[in-house]
Write an enzyme that holds these catalytic residues in place. Structure first.
Site, PDB file in Angstrom:
ATOM      1  N   TYR A 106     -12.356   4.344  -5.163  1.00 27.20           N
ATOM      2  CA  TYR A 106     -10.926   4.090  -4.937  1.00 27.20           C
ATOM      3  C   TYR A 106     -10.345   5.229  -4.097  1.00 27.20           C
ATOM      4  O   TYR A 106      -9.679   4.996  -3.077  1.00 27.20           O
ATOM      5  CB  TYR A 106     -10.174   3.975  -6.262  1.00 27.20           C
ATOM      6  CG  TYR A 106      -8.687   3.746  -6.068  1.00 27.20           C
ATOM      7  CD1 TYR A 106      -8.211   2.505  -5.635  1.00 27.20           C
ATOM      8  CD2 TYR A 106      -7.757   4.767  -6.286  1.00 27.20           C
ATOM      9  CE1 TYR A 106      -6.849   2.285  -5.431  1.00 27.20           C
ATOM     10  CE2 TYR A 106      -6.395   4.557  -6.090  1.00 27.20           C
ATOM     11  CZ  TYR A 106      -5.951   3.318  -5.665  1.00 27.20           C
ATOM     12  OH  TYR A 106      -4.604   3.108  -5.457  1.00 27.20           O
ATOM     13  N   GLY A 118      -0.779  -8.558   0.254  1.00 21.62           N
ATOM     14  CA  GLY A 118      -0.656  -8.451  -1.207  1.00 21.62           C
ATOM     15  C   GLY A 118       0.799  -8.522  -1.648  1.00 21.62           C
ATOM     16  O   GLY A 118       1.236  -7.760  -2.505  1.00 21.62           O
ATOM     17  N   ALA A 119       1.547  -9.462  -1.074  1.00 21.63           N
ATOM     18  CA  ALA A 119       2.992  -9.498  -1.312  1.00 21.63           C
ATOM     19  C   ALA A 119       3.376 -10.325  -2.538  1.00 21.63           C
ATOM     20  O   ALA A 119       4.552 -10.486  -2.816  1.00 21.63           O
ATOM     21  CB  ALA A 119       3.701 -10.051  -0.077  1.00 21.63           C
ATOM     22  N   ASN A 120       2.373 -10.815  -3.285  1.00 22.64           N
ATOM     23  CA  ASN A 120       2.715 -11.645  -4.442  1.00 22.64           C
ATOM     24  C   ASN A 120       2.854 -10.860  -5.734  1.00 22.64           C
ATOM     25  O   ASN A 120       3.193 -11.415  -6.763  1.00 22.64           O
ATOM     26  CB  ASN A 120       1.654 -12.742  -4.629  1.00 22.64           C
ATOM     27  CG  ASN A 120       0.282 -12.148  -4.896  1.00 22.64           C
ATOM     28  OD1 ASN A 120      -0.306 -11.550  -4.012  1.00 22.64           O
ATOM     29  ND2 ASN A 120      -0.214 -12.287  -6.104  1.00 22.64           N
ATOM     30  N   LEU A 153       4.055  -3.762  -5.917  1.00 22.37           N
ATOM     31  CA  LEU A 153       4.802  -3.109  -4.839  1.00 22.37           C
ATOM     32  C   LEU A 153       5.046  -4.045  -3.657  1.00 22.37           C
ATOM     33  O   LEU A 153       6.122  -4.026  -3.051  1.00 22.37           O
ATOM     34  CB  LEU A 153       4.011  -1.898  -4.326  1.00 22.37           C
ATOM     35  CG  LEU A 153       3.874  -0.749  -5.317  1.00 22.37           C
ATOM     36  CD1 LEU A 153       2.831   0.238  -4.833  1.00 22.37           C
ATOM     37  CD2 LEU A 153       5.223  -0.065  -5.474  1.00 22.37           C
ATOM     38  N   GLY A 154       4.057  -4.861  -3.323  1.00 24.24           N
ATOM     39  CA  GLY A 154       4.182  -5.753  -2.179  1.00 24.24           C
ATOM     40  C   GLY A 154       5.290  -6.770  -2.417  1.00 24.24           C
ATOM     41  O   GLY A 154       6.095  -7.062  -1.520  1.00 24.24           O
ATOM     42  N   SER A 206      -2.537   6.513  -1.616  1.00 21.74           N
ATOM     43  CA  SER A 206      -2.304   7.016  -2.967  1.00 21.74           C
ATOM     44  C   SER A 206      -2.604   8.502  -2.990  1.00 21.74           C
ATOM     45  O   SER A 206      -3.434   8.987  -2.219  1.00 21.74           O
ATOM     46  CB  SER A 206      -3.235   6.299  -3.941  1.00 21.74           C
ATOM     47  OG  SER A 206      -3.342   7.020  -5.148  1.00 21.74           O
TER      48      SER A 206
HETATM   49  N1  LIG Z   1       0.626   1.058  -8.927  1.00 27.46           N
HETATM   50  C1  LIG Z   1       0.419   2.335  -8.661  1.00 27.46           C
HETATM   51  O1  LIG Z   1       0.647   3.200  -9.503  1.00 27.46           O
HETATM   52  C2  LIG Z   1      -0.120   2.750  -7.316  1.00 27.46           C
HETATM   53  C3  LIG Z   1      -0.313   4.122  -7.070  1.00 27.46           C
HETATM   54  C4  LIG Z   1      -0.809   4.524  -5.838  1.00 27.46           C
HETATM   55  C5  LIG Z   1      -1.084   3.569  -4.868  1.00 27.46           C
HETATM   56  N2  LIG Z   1      -0.904   2.247  -5.122  1.00 27.46           N
HETATM   57  C6  LIG Z   1      -1.239   1.277  -4.059  1.00 27.46           C
HETATM   58  O2  LIG Z   1      -0.212   0.324  -3.955  1.00 27.46           O
HETATM   59  C7  LIG Z   1      -0.734  -0.866  -3.364  1.00 27.46           C
HETATM   60  C8  LIG Z   1      -0.179  -2.079  -4.098  1.00 27.46           C
HETATM   61  O3  LIG Z   1      -0.683  -2.112  -5.414  1.00 27.46           O
HETATM   62  P1  LIG Z   1       0.179  -2.552  -6.686  1.00 27.46           P
HETATM   63  O4  LIG Z   1       0.304  -1.351  -7.542  1.00 27.46           O
HETATM   64  O5  LIG Z   1       1.380  -3.286  -6.293  1.00 27.46           O
HETATM   65  O6  LIG Z   1      -0.892  -3.506  -7.432  1.00 27.46           O
HETATM   66  P2  LIG Z   1      -0.934  -5.075  -7.725  1.00 27.46           P
HETATM   67  O7  LIG Z   1       0.266  -5.489  -8.485  1.00 27.46           O
HETATM   68  O8  LIG Z   1      -2.273  -5.299  -8.317  1.00 27.46           O
HETATM   69  O9  LIG Z   1      -0.877  -5.713  -6.259  1.00 27.46           O
HETATM   70  C9  LIG Z   1      -1.999  -5.647  -5.416  1.00 27.46           C
HETATM   71  C10 LIG Z   1      -1.921  -6.787  -4.422  1.00 27.46           C
HETATM   72  O10 LIG Z   1      -3.095  -6.749  -3.596  1.00 27.46           O
HETATM   73  C11 LIG Z   1      -3.633  -8.040  -3.548  1.00 27.46           C
HETATM   74  N3  LIG Z   1      -5.062  -8.080  -3.247  1.00 27.46           N
HETATM   75  C12 LIG Z   1      -6.104  -7.595  -3.968  1.00 27.46           C
HETATM   76  N4  LIG Z   1      -7.265  -7.919  -3.385  1.00 27.46           N
HETATM   77  C13 LIG Z   1      -6.966  -8.633  -2.276  1.00 27.46           C
HETATM   78  C14 LIG Z   1      -7.722  -9.271  -1.272  1.00 27.46           C
HETATM   79  N5  LIG Z   1      -9.066  -9.281  -1.308  1.00 27.46           N
HETATM   80  N6  LIG Z   1      -7.087  -9.924  -0.278  1.00 27.46           N
HETATM   81  C15 LIG Z   1      -5.740  -9.964  -0.247  1.00 27.46           C
HETATM   82  N7  LIG Z   1      -4.976  -9.394  -1.170  1.00 27.46           N
HETATM   83  C16 LIG Z   1      -5.569  -8.745  -2.176  1.00 27.46           C
HETATM   84  C17 LIG Z   1      -3.358  -8.621  -4.926  1.00 27.46           C
HETATM   85  O11 LIG Z   1      -3.513 -10.030  -4.899  1.00 27.46           O
HETATM   86  P3  LIG Z   1      -3.735 -10.864  -6.280  1.00 27.46           P
HETATM   87  O12 LIG Z   1      -2.441 -10.857  -7.016  1.00 27.46           O
HETATM   88  O13 LIG Z   1      -4.144 -12.207  -5.786  1.00 27.46           O
HETATM   89  O14 LIG Z   1      -4.822 -10.155  -7.034  1.00 27.46           O
HETATM   90  C18 LIG Z   1      -1.918  -8.163  -5.099  1.00 27.46           C
HETATM   91  O15 LIG Z   1      -1.055  -9.010  -4.416  1.00 27.46           O
HETATM   92  C19 LIG Z   1      -2.258  -0.735  -3.419  1.00 27.46           C
HETATM   93  O16 LIG Z   1      -2.731  -0.450  -2.109  1.00 27.46           O
HETATM   94  C20 LIG Z   1      -2.492   0.462  -4.328  1.00 27.46           C
HETATM   95  O17 LIG Z   1      -3.656   1.149  -3.981  1.00 27.46           O
HETATM   96  C21 LIG Z   1      -0.421   1.817  -6.319  1.00 27.46           C
END
Ligand SMILES: NC(=O)c1ccc[n+]([C@@H]2O[C@H](COP(=O)([O-])OP(=O)(O)OC[C@H]3O[C@@H](n4cnc5c(N)ncnc54)[C@H](OP(=O)(O)O)[C@@H]3O)[C@@H](O)[C@H]2O)c1
Ligand SMILES: *[C@@H]1O[C@H](CO)[C@@H](O)[C@H](O)[C@H]1NC(C)=O
Ligand SMILES: *[C@@H]1O[C@H](CO)[C@@H](O)[C@H](O)[C@H]1NC(C)=O
Length: 334
Positions: A215, A50-52, A55-56, A190
């Site tokens: 979740y 999920g590096a696009n 956080l990634g 989380s």
């Molecule tokens: N943001 C917060 O406040 C928060 C808090 C606690 C934990 N987290 C954790 O942080 C991590 C990163 O999330 P983020 O906040 O950076 O959210 P984000 O911007 O939505 O990024 C999530 C990434 O996961 C990818 N993804 C989703 N489904 C996938 C699949 N089936 N196969 C491969 N990749 C997939 C998405 O790809 P697409 O762009 O193609 O959809 C995107 O690159 C997650 O594990 C989340 O649970 C976040």
């Protein structure tokens, strides 16, 4: 009347200034880790799922800056190529050494859909053929509170992507991680794990679906998985640690509907109080790269410091049972 209006205006202005001050001060970690040493990760290969986005993406940018070869595992090639292009442009604009030039890092995009076991297998197959080493695996991709959906293999989406897809991915890459030791696995969980439970009788949520529970369950599974894996990896010099990033402004909330009228307020509040992706990514970057955590394994971190877990996240028998069932679910054991 005029007095009331003036008071209201002043209050609004005061509030806005206060929010801006808060934002400028930064709500989260203020010391950015690793910043500055452009060769800390030189010669190391990192996989980030999920590096696009979010956080990634921020983690990829920083590790690239530190000289790593970063493999972005993403489900959508077009989105990933676009993010990679942007990251490289930002790197150049910030005056860092050109990637590929001497100590500079490198970005590679690979397709990986964690909602498909065959995609996970194909990704790993290709990676094992093409890469001679793997120093860091960052299990970061995640889905948050989506409507009831199933993965290609029929798993509830959040459990399937956040836990099972990463479970198979990690297991298939373990051999390469071991032969590249000392190496590291970093798992993004989380704080919401607190509201989850591993209800073994309905892991696919066929009896009932509660998106917040699912979740939280998947994020609890991330922690139990990390701790069980750390136990299994004792003595191998492959470490695994798990973290919570705090509340971060990313695309994670895509499935959450915020009424149109409330949106400006939500944006203001999230801008003021949520971490930026770069702030939120600090603990991932720290666990992936800092010499401070060399040899540290099986721990839970927030803001680059170890934190305590609730007993349910440390239950070894649940962790073991979840591991065994996950092996069967992903087809590692028939
Ligand atoms: N943001 C917060 O406040 C928060 C808090 C606690 C934990 N987290 C954790 O942080 C991590 C990163 O999330 P983020 O906040 O950076 O959210 P984000 O911007 O939505 O990024 C999530 C990434 O996961 C990818 N993804 C989703 N489904 C996938 C699949 N089936 N196969 C491969 N990749 C997939 C998405 O790809 P697409 O762009 O193609 O959809 C995107 O690159 C997650 O594990 C989340 O649970 C976040
Ligand atoms: C859904 O799960 C959350 C978290 O476990 C819980 O707080 C909430 O009460 C549940 N909602 C319903 C309708 O059961
Ligand atoms: C782990 O690292 C230590 C210290 O570098 C080394 O002595 C040991 O042989 C390594 N063990 C394995 C299994 O690689």
């Amino acid at each position: 009347m005029a007095v009331a209006t003036a008071v209201a205006l002043l209050a609004a202005l005061g509030g806005a200034l206060w929010l801006a001050a808060r934002r400028l001060k930064g709500p989260g970690v203020r010391q950015l880790h690793g910043g500055g040493n452009p060769s800390l990760m030189h010669g190391k290969t990192v996989v980030i799922t999920g590096a696009n986005s979010g956080l990634g993406r921020a983690t990829a940018a920083e590790l690239l800056r530190l000289g790593a070869r970063v493999i972005m595992g993403c489900r959508d090639r077009a989105r990933a190529e676009e993010a990679a292009g942007q990251l490289l442009r930002e790197l150049r604009q910030s005056g860092s050494p050109e990637p590929d030039a001497g100590a500079g890092g490198e970005l590679v995009v690979k397709e990986l859909d964690l909602a498909s076991l065959s995609s996970v297998r194909a990704f790993c197959g290709e990676l094992l053929q093409e890469e001679s080493r793997l120093d860091v695996l960052i299990n970061n991709a995640g889905v948050f509170q989506c409507p009831y959906m199933k993965t290609e293999d029929g798993f509830e989406m959040q459990f399937g992507v956040n836990h099972l897809g990463h479970f198979l991915l990690t297991n298939l890459l373990l051999g390469l991680l071991k032969s590249s030791a000392p190496s590291r696995i970093v798992v993004v969980s989380s704080k919401l794990y607190k509201y989850g439970d591993i209800n073994f009788e309905d892991l696919n949520s066929e009896q009932s679906y509660n998106k917040s529970f699912c979740y939280s369950r998947s994020k609890l599974a991330n922690i139990l998985f990390s701790r069980e894996l750390a136990r299994r990896l004792e003595g191998t010099n492959v470490t695994v640690n798990v973290l919570h990033p705090g509340i971060v402004r990313t695309n994670l909330g895509r499935h959450i509907h915020i009424p149109l009228l409330v949106r400006p307020l939500f944006n203001l509040v999230s801008w003021a109080f949520f971490k930026t992706p770069l702030e939120g990514a600090q603990t991932s970057i720290y666990l992936a790269s800092s010499p401070e955590v060399e040899g540290v394994s099986g721990r839970y971190f927030g803001d680059c410091k170890e934190e305590e877990l609730l007993p349910k996240a440390m239950d070894e028998s649940v962790a073991r049972k979840l591991w065994d069932i996950s092996e069967v679910m992903v087809g590692m054991l028939k």
